[in-house]
Scaffold this active site. Structure first.
Site, mmCIF file in Angstrom:
data_model
loop_
_atom_site.group_PDB
_atom_site.id
_atom_site.type_symbol
_atom_site.label_atom_id
_atom_site.label_comp_id
_atom_site.label_asym_id
_atom_site.label_seq_id
_atom_site.Cartn_x
_atom_site.Cartn_y
_atom_site.Cartn_z
ATOM 1 N N LYS A 16 0.838 -1.217 0.000
ATOM 2 C CA LYS A 16 0.000 0.000 0.000
ATOM 3 C C LYS A 16 0.868 1.260 0.000
ATOM 4 C CE LYS A 16 -1.954 -1.506 3.811
ATOM 5 N NZ LYS A 16 -1.404 -2.865 3.886
ATOM 6 N N HIS A 41 4.243 0.969 6.429
ATOM 7 C CA HIS A 41 4.078 1.221 4.994
ATOM 8 C C HIS A 41 5.411 1.700 4.425
ATOM 9 C CE1 HIS A 41 -0.544 1.810 5.668
ATOM 10 N NE2 HIS A 41 -0.099 0.613 6.007
ATOM 11 N N GLN A 221 -3.445 -2.294 7.296
ATOM 12 C CA GLN A 221 -3.762 -3.733 7.366
ATOM 13 C C GLN A 221 -4.434 -4.191 6.066
ATOM 14 O OE1 GLN A 221 -4.824 -1.817 10.538
ATOM 15 N NE2 GLN A 221 -2.624 -2.031 10.696
HETATM 16 P P1 GDP Z 1 2.185 -2.140 3.135
HETATM 17 O O1 GDP Z 1 2.035 -2.381 4.598
HETATM 18 O O2 GDP Z 1 0.993 -2.630 2.361
HETATM 19 O O3 GDP Z 1 2.514 -0.717 2.795
HETATM 20 O O4 GDP Z 1 3.406 -3.034 2.649
HETATM 21 P P2 GDP Z 1 4.835 -3.173 3.383
HETATM 22 O O5 GDP Z 1 5.608 -1.930 3.165
HETATM 23 O O6 GDP Z 1 4.662 -3.648 4.775
HETATM 24 O O7 GDP Z 1 5.450 -4.401 2.597
HETATM 25 C C1 GDP Z 1 5.606 -4.378 1.211
HETATM 26 C C2 GDP Z 1 7.091 -4.683 0.917
HETATM 27 O O8 GDP Z 1 7.218 -5.005 -0.443
HETATM 28 C C3 GDP Z 1 7.981 -3.503 1.156
HETATM 29 O O9 GDP Z 1 9.236 -3.965 1.560
HETATM 30 C C4 GDP Z 1 8.068 -2.846 -0.223
HETATM 31 O O10 GDP Z 1 9.284 -2.123 -0.405
HETATM 32 C C5 GDP Z 1 8.055 -4.057 -1.107
HETATM 33 N N1 GDP Z 1 7.420 -3.886 -2.425
HETATM 34 C C6 GDP Z 1 6.309 -3.173 -2.776
HETATM 35 N N2 GDP Z 1 6.008 -3.373 -4.081
HETATM 36 C C7 GDP Z 1 6.935 -4.236 -4.561
HETATM 37 C C8 GDP Z 1 7.158 -4.845 -5.837
HETATM 38 O O11 GDP Z 1 6.398 -4.672 -6.800
HETATM 39 N N3 GDP Z 1 8.211 -5.695 -5.944
HETATM 40 C C9 GDP Z 1 9.045 -5.947 -4.903
HETATM 41 N N4 GDP Z 1 10.045 -6.793 -5.100
HETATM 42 N N5 GDP Z 1 8.874 -5.399 -3.692
HETATM 43 C C10 GDP Z 1 7.830 -4.549 -3.519
HETATM 44 P P1 IMO Z 2 0.062 -2.925 7.310
HETATM 45 O O1 IMO Z 2 -0.726 -1.645 7.362
HETATM 46 C C1 IMO Z 2 0.176 -7.162 8.293
HETATM 47 C C2 IMO Z 2 -1.756 -8.372 12.042
HETATM 48 C C3 IMO Z 2 -0.863 -8.925 13.132
HETATM 49 C C4 IMO Z 2 -1.815 -9.918 13.759
HETATM 50 C C5 IMO Z 2 -3.163 -9.188 13.694
HETATM 51 C C6 IMO Z 2 -3.519 -8.448 14.977
HETATM 52 O O2 IMO Z 2 1.538 -2.724 7.345
HETATM 53 O O3 IMO Z 2 -0.404 -3.802 6.204
HETATM 54 P P2 IMO Z 2 -2.664 -6.169 16.042
HETATM 55 O O4 IMO Z 2 -1.292 -5.751 16.478
HETATM 56 O O5 IMO Z 2 -3.266 -5.316 14.992
HETATM 57 O O6 IMO Z 2 -3.591 -6.406 17.194
HETATM 58 O O7 IMO Z 2 -2.445 -7.637 15.378
HETATM 59 O O8 IMO Z 2 -3.037 -8.265 12.636
HETATM 60 N N1 IMO Z 2 -1.378 -7.031 11.531
HETATM 61 C C7 IMO Z 2 -0.789 -6.822 10.351
HETATM 62 N N2 IMO Z 2 -0.358 -7.700 9.418
HETATM 63 N N3 IMO Z 2 0.259 -5.838 8.075
HETATM 64 C C8 IMO Z 2 -0.204 -4.947 8.988
HETATM 65 O O9 IMO Z 2 -0.280 -3.629 8.722
HETATM 66 C C9 IMO Z 2 -0.713 -5.430 10.200
HETATM 67 N N4 IMO Z 2 -1.211 -4.847 11.312
HETATM 68 C C10 IMO Z 2 -1.628 -5.836 12.107
HETATM 69 O O10 IMO Z 2 0.292 -9.529 12.604
HETATM 70 O O11 IMO Z 2 -1.911 -11.064 12.950
HETATM 71 MG MG MG Z 3 3.123 -3.272 6.161
#
Ligand code: GDP
Ligand code: IMO
Ligand code: MG
Length: 423
Positions: A16, A41, A221
């Site tokens: 995201k 994020h 999430q």
């Molecule tokens: P979010 O919580 O939905 O914002 O996602 P996170 O940041 O927790 O996890 C997504 C991970 O995937 C991060 O390390 C990003 O840098 C990485 N990422 C996002 N888009 C891509 C993609 O298209 N390819 C690769 N290889 N990594 C990506």
């Molecule tokens: P973003 O925004 C992935 C998961 C936790 C656990 C459950 C409950 O980065 O996508 P909590 O601490 O919210 O009470 O945990 O939800 N969880 C996530 N998993 N990405 C997240 O956020 C999460 N935020 C909470 O791992 O299973």
């Molecule tokens: Mg995340």
């Protein structure tokens, strides 16, 4: 109708942050409306990585106003660390405003989250340990503390009662109680640091809407972690579904004209709970996780990985009414000979192509029915949709058809620039 709601359509971490960052130049405002410091994020620009937890992702773009609205459970101390990190990067925080109605995650909420998880043993949820559940319980029980209360020394006096009640439980669970004077001191410091950011977010949001500006509501999430619609009790304590943007963000429903669902082309989950398409533990799962970099952006925990789950994705599409899909991490599947997706679950002797009524059934044995696709190489090198390998386009076309929603962008690398618009 100038509002875009963007949410994760799986179990979180769909990418995201990267997509919001890419869309930010076309936005006037980004609003975080639920979740809290459990979110992580990630944005990567020219190799430089920033992970945002509570501050809206739009903050990295000059000129984009950023709001934290009442549906967010706010940890003031985590926020102070995050604002300091951003200031050190030279980010202008004049554009950030936080609603005084945000409920606060107090130090005892974090302590209780961890103590309860420890006491639950094998039955633990696998939370992020950020205090979400205990804070949400106080909020729903109508006895929590809000950001506005922190700024008012008289209203802040309820800290003592909250702490006394939490300490009783902490001691019962064998955890260290917290000291009142230390908590009071921390509250005074947080009030001082956060006061400049506190403002009624409603007129700010509606001021932009009235002028026809485009606002993006940033979900945290994912749909399958929603308190009402996710795999309860293995869910978070707020509403990541698109509807949360209206309740937590103060956006009238009829202002929303775009609902973007973000999906990885495979699936991941952190924490416990059912995950029907999860890879069996072993060398393939470990190598995949390492190659995909699937480790939590907030906690560093290894994420569970598996193939795409079309049953869960159809459910998320139906509940959230996506107008557009973004598929991320296509490059991660480069080099696989075969790519799979679950098209149905066999459970209890029946084949389900839609989610069963009781999602707790997924906690028992589930036999996914697979559809197999030929793999591809080098999607990471594509700079236009037409350059994507034909096999990858076939897979994306199938996803689009199966989910009944157009795929507008595909992400083929972690960097800001690795985003292909549908031709
Ligand atoms: P979010 O919580 O939905 O914002 O996602 P996170 O940041 O927790 O996890 C997504 C991970 O995937 C991060 O390390 C990003 O840098 C990485 N990422 C996002 N888009 C891509 C993609 O298209 N390819 C690769 N290889 N990594 C990506
Ligand atoms: P973003 O925004 C992935 C998961 C936790 C656990 C459950 C409950 O980065 O996508 P909590 O601490 O919210 O009470 O945990 O939800 N969880 C996530 N998993 N990405 C997240 O956020 C999460 N935020 C909470 O791992 O299973
Ligand atoms: Mg995340």
């Amino acid at each position: 109708m100038p509002v875009t709601v963007l949410i994760g359509a799986q179990w979180g971490d769909e990418g995201k942050g990267k997509i919001i960052d890419a869309l930010a130049p076309s936005l006037q405002m980004v609003v975080r409306y639920q979740g809290g410091p459990n979110a992580g994020h990630t944005v990567i620009v020219n190799g430089h990585k920033t992970v945002l937890h509570q501050v809206p992702t739009g903050i990295l773009h000059a000129g984009v106003a950023c709001l934290i609205s009442p549906g967010v459970l706010l940890d003031p101390w985590e926020l102070m660390a995050e604002t300091t990190m951003l200031q050190e990067q030279g980010v202008d925080l004049e554009r950030l405003r936080i609603s005084p109605s945000c409920h606060l995650i107090m130090p005892w909420h974090r302590a209780l989250d961890r103590a309860r998880e420890k006491a639950a043993g094998a039955g633990a949820i696998g939370t992020t340990g950020r205090g979400m559940g205990p804070c949400a319980m106080d909020k729903a029980g109508r006895r929590g503390l809000r950001l506005g209360d922190l700024l008012d020394t008289r209203r802040r006096s309820v800290v003592g009662d909250g702490l006394a009640c939490a300490n009783e439980e902490l001691e019962r669970l064998g955890s260290e109680p917290l000291q009142l004077d230390e908590v009071e001191e921390a509250c005074a410091a947080a009030a001082l640091a956060l006061r400049p950011f506190v403002a009624d977010t409603r007129p700010l949001l509606h001021g932009v809407l009235d002028k026809g500006g485009r606002v993006l509501m940033e979900g945290a999430q994912g749909a399958m972690l929603d308190l009402d619609w996710g795999t309860w009790p293995y869910v978070t304590s707020t509403h990541p579904s698109a509807g949360g943007a209206c309740t937590g963000g103060g956006v009238p429903m009829r202002q929303v004209d775009q609902v973007i669902g973000i999906l990885k082309v495979y699936a991941t989950r952190v924490g416990n709970g059912p995950f029907p398409t999860e890879f069996a533990p072993g060398p393939f799962a470990d190598t995949f996780r390492q190659h995909a970099g699937e480790f939590g952006a907030t906690t560093g925990r290894p994420r569970r990985c598996g193939w795409f789950d079309a049953v869960a994705a159809r459910y998320a599409c139906q509940l959230n009414g996506f107008t557009d899909l973004v598929l991320t991490k296509l490059d991660v599947l480069d080099g696989q000979d075969e790519v799979r997706a679950a098209v149905a679950y066999e459970l209890d002797g029946h084949v389900h192509s839609q989610m069963p009524e009781d999602l707790r059934l997924l906690e028992g044995p589930v036999n996914p029915q697979w559809r197999s696709f030929p793999g591809w190489r080098d999607s990471a090198q594509a700079t236009h949709w037409q350059e994507l390998p034909a096999e990858a386009r076939t897979y994306l076309g199938w996803l689009e058809e199966d989910l009944g929603c157009p795929v507008r962008w595909v992400s083929n690398g972690p960097e800001r620039r690795s985003l292909l618009q549908r031709a």
